[in-house]
Design a protein around this motif. Sequence first.
Motif, PDB file in Angstrom:
ATOM      1  N   LYS A 158     -28.934 -94.438 -74.474  1.00 28.70           N
ATOM      2  CA  LYS A 158     -30.174 -95.213 -74.448  1.00 28.70           C
ATOM      3  C   LYS A 158     -30.028 -96.552 -73.749  1.00 28.70           C
ATOM      4  CE  LYS A 158     -32.890 -92.343 -76.634  1.00 28.70           C
ATOM      5  NZ  LYS A 158     -31.973 -91.199 -76.704  1.00 28.70           N
ATOM      6  N   ALA A 161     -31.640 -96.613 -70.231  1.00 30.98           N
ATOM      7  CA  ALA A 161     -33.088 -96.807 -70.273  1.00 30.98           C
ATOM      8  C   ALA A 161     -33.523 -96.471 -71.693  1.00 30.98           C
ATOM      9  CB  ALA A 161     -33.809 -95.922 -69.263  1.00 30.98           C
ATOM     10  N   GLU A 163     -35.986 -96.217 -75.177  1.00 30.54           N
ATOM     11  CA  GLU A 163     -37.232 -95.485 -75.380  1.00 30.54           C
ATOM     12  C   GLU A 163     -38.432 -96.263 -74.854  1.00 30.54           C
ATOM     13  OE1 GLU A 163     -37.599 -92.465 -76.190  1.00 30.54           O
ATOM     14  OE2 GLU A 163     -35.480 -92.107 -76.605  1.00 30.54           O
ATOM     15  N   CYS A 165     -38.449 -98.353 -72.319  1.00 33.16           N
ATOM     16  CA  CYS A 165     -38.431 -98.220 -70.862  1.00 33.16           C
ATOM     17  C   CYS A 165     -38.894 -96.829 -70.438  1.00 33.16           C
ATOM     18  CB  CYS A 165     -37.027 -98.476 -70.316  1.00 33.16           C
ATOM     19  SG  CYS A 165     -36.503-100.200 -70.376  1.00 33.16           S
ATOM     20  N   ARG A 166     -38.403 -95.813 -71.122  1.00 38.05           N
ATOM     21  CA  ARG A 166     -38.720 -94.441 -70.728  1.00 38.05           C
ATOM     22  C   ARG A 166     -40.208 -94.133 -70.894  1.00 38.05           C
ATOM     23  NH1 ARG A 166     -33.532 -90.658 -71.934  1.00 38.05           N
ATOM     24  NH2 ARG A 166     -31.930 -92.258 -71.890  1.00 38.05           N
ATOM     25  N   GLU A 167     -40.808 -94.707 -71.921  1.00 37.37           N
ATOM     26  CA  GLU A 167     -42.196 -94.386 -72.213  1.00 37.37           C
ATOM     27  C   GLU A 167     -43.189 -95.347 -71.566  1.00 37.37           C
ATOM     28  OE1 GLU A 167     -42.621 -94.144 -76.424  1.00 37.37           O
ATOM     29  OE2 GLU A 167     -41.092 -92.584 -76.640  1.00 37.37           O
ATOM     30  N   CYS A 199     -30.320-102.592 -73.389  1.00 39.68           N
ATOM     31  CA  CYS A 199     -30.736-101.719 -72.301  1.00 39.68           C
ATOM     32  C   CYS A 199     -30.641-102.433 -70.955  1.00 39.68           C
ATOM     33  CB  CYS A 199     -32.166-101.266 -72.562  1.00 39.68           C
ATOM     34  SG  CYS A 199     -32.921-100.338 -71.240  1.00 39.68           S
ATOM     35  N   GLY A 202     -33.213 -99.246 -66.745  1.00 38.84           N
ATOM     36  CA  GLY A 202     -33.535 -98.140 -65.856  1.00 38.84           C
ATOM     37  C   GLY A 202     -32.877 -98.241 -64.492  1.00 38.84           C
ATOM     38  N   GLU A 226     -33.702 -85.404 -67.804  1.00 38.81           N
ATOM     39  CA  GLU A 226     -32.927 -86.572 -68.202  1.00 38.81           C
ATOM     40  C   GLU A 226     -32.821 -87.572 -67.049  1.00 38.81           C
ATOM     41  OE1 GLU A 226     -31.125 -88.026 -70.919  1.00 38.81           O
ATOM     42  OE2 GLU A 226     -32.694 -86.836 -71.847  1.00 38.81           O
ATOM     43  N   SER A 229     -36.032 -89.367 -66.641  1.00 34.08           N
ATOM     44  CA  SER A 229     -36.355 -90.308 -67.708  1.00 34.08           C
ATOM     45  C   SER A 229     -35.718 -91.680 -67.521  1.00 34.08           C
ATOM     46  CB  SER A 229     -35.942 -89.734 -69.068  1.00 34.08           C
ATOM     47  OG  SER A 229     -34.532 -89.727 -69.226  1.00 34.08           O
ATOM     48  N   VAL A 230     -34.589 -91.761 -66.812  1.00 31.46           N
ATOM     49  CA  VAL A 230     -33.917 -93.052 -66.659  1.00 31.46           C
ATOM     50  C   VAL A 230     -34.269 -93.749 -65.350  1.00 31.46           C
ATOM     51  CG1 VAL A 230     -31.995 -92.343 -68.139  1.00 31.46           C
ATOM     52  CG2 VAL A 230     -31.815 -92.041 -65.659  1.00 31.46           C
TER      53      VAL A 230
END
Length: 322
Positions: A158, A161, A163, A165-167, A199, A202, A226, A229-230
Amino acid sequence: MSVSAAAAEASEYHSKDFDWETLRQEIENDPSLKYHLLPFPCPQKEEQHSKDSIKAWQNFHNQHSSGKFFKERRYLLKEFPELVSCGDGCKVLEVGCGNGSTALPILRGNEKIVLYACDCSYETLERAKEFVAASNIGLAERRFRPFYCDFATTGFPKWLACEYCREMFSPKDQNCLSDVRENKYHETDAWPMEETSGCVGGMDFVTLIFTLSAVPLETMPTAIRECFSVLKPGGMLLFRDYGLYDMTMLRFEPEQRLGFREYMRSDGTRSYFFCLDTVRNLFIGAGFIELEIEYCCVKSVNRRNGKNMRRVWVHGKFQKPT
């Protein structure tokens, strides 16, 4: 080697020595190669595949720890000039870094890049760190950030990136608000303090260079998601891997087939051979936008026996929507 010298060396690389469609017709009309085209009815269980594959690659890299087996991939500067032109603070994630044969030209080609690099072998990561340290590339040790990860089964940590950042990442809001403290796989001794406590926000680029083919076919969609997502919005994934009817594919015997276009080498490592449609469907299915995809067809001569070798790779660039 200077950036200009590295770029000049890369520019000598060529990738259109023969026509792939002509090769396809030749292979598919050869009775002795028909077994490569047959459907494969009974694939093995994915979980066992993954465990066996990881162990095989760890053993492979231990056997080739000197680094002589892999040469520095300087052609990457020509194939992916975005890595040379990106600006200050550009963050690149190299997936499956091995002994550093991809990391070295990236670090050499752009001294502004920070390169995060993962592999599923601790020993291989140590070799990569040693080769980078011995490279005399400007600030390379500080810009090279290796960590252990089997991205296809456990996903990325994590801290690459979080959660949030990912969302919630958007081009207008690239500040990470997370308090993530997931440092389990960090190699942090020489990293800036701000990157060891949370973090990193990203990635601008993710590279998959001869890595996805070593992942079981059933796991590939998860592995690509994956990577997606980053990446920051607008970020790019740079892809290069074995193409359908590459010379090495045609050398496999029938008993080495694991599945349709999937094979296992004698040392237990595996390889999948991609057609353009498979690559396209995998990446678009994960949410990417296709920018480029093509076969690279390179003819070379075996110095030992004088035979021509026809190599086929798939080259691709994919972008995360903004």
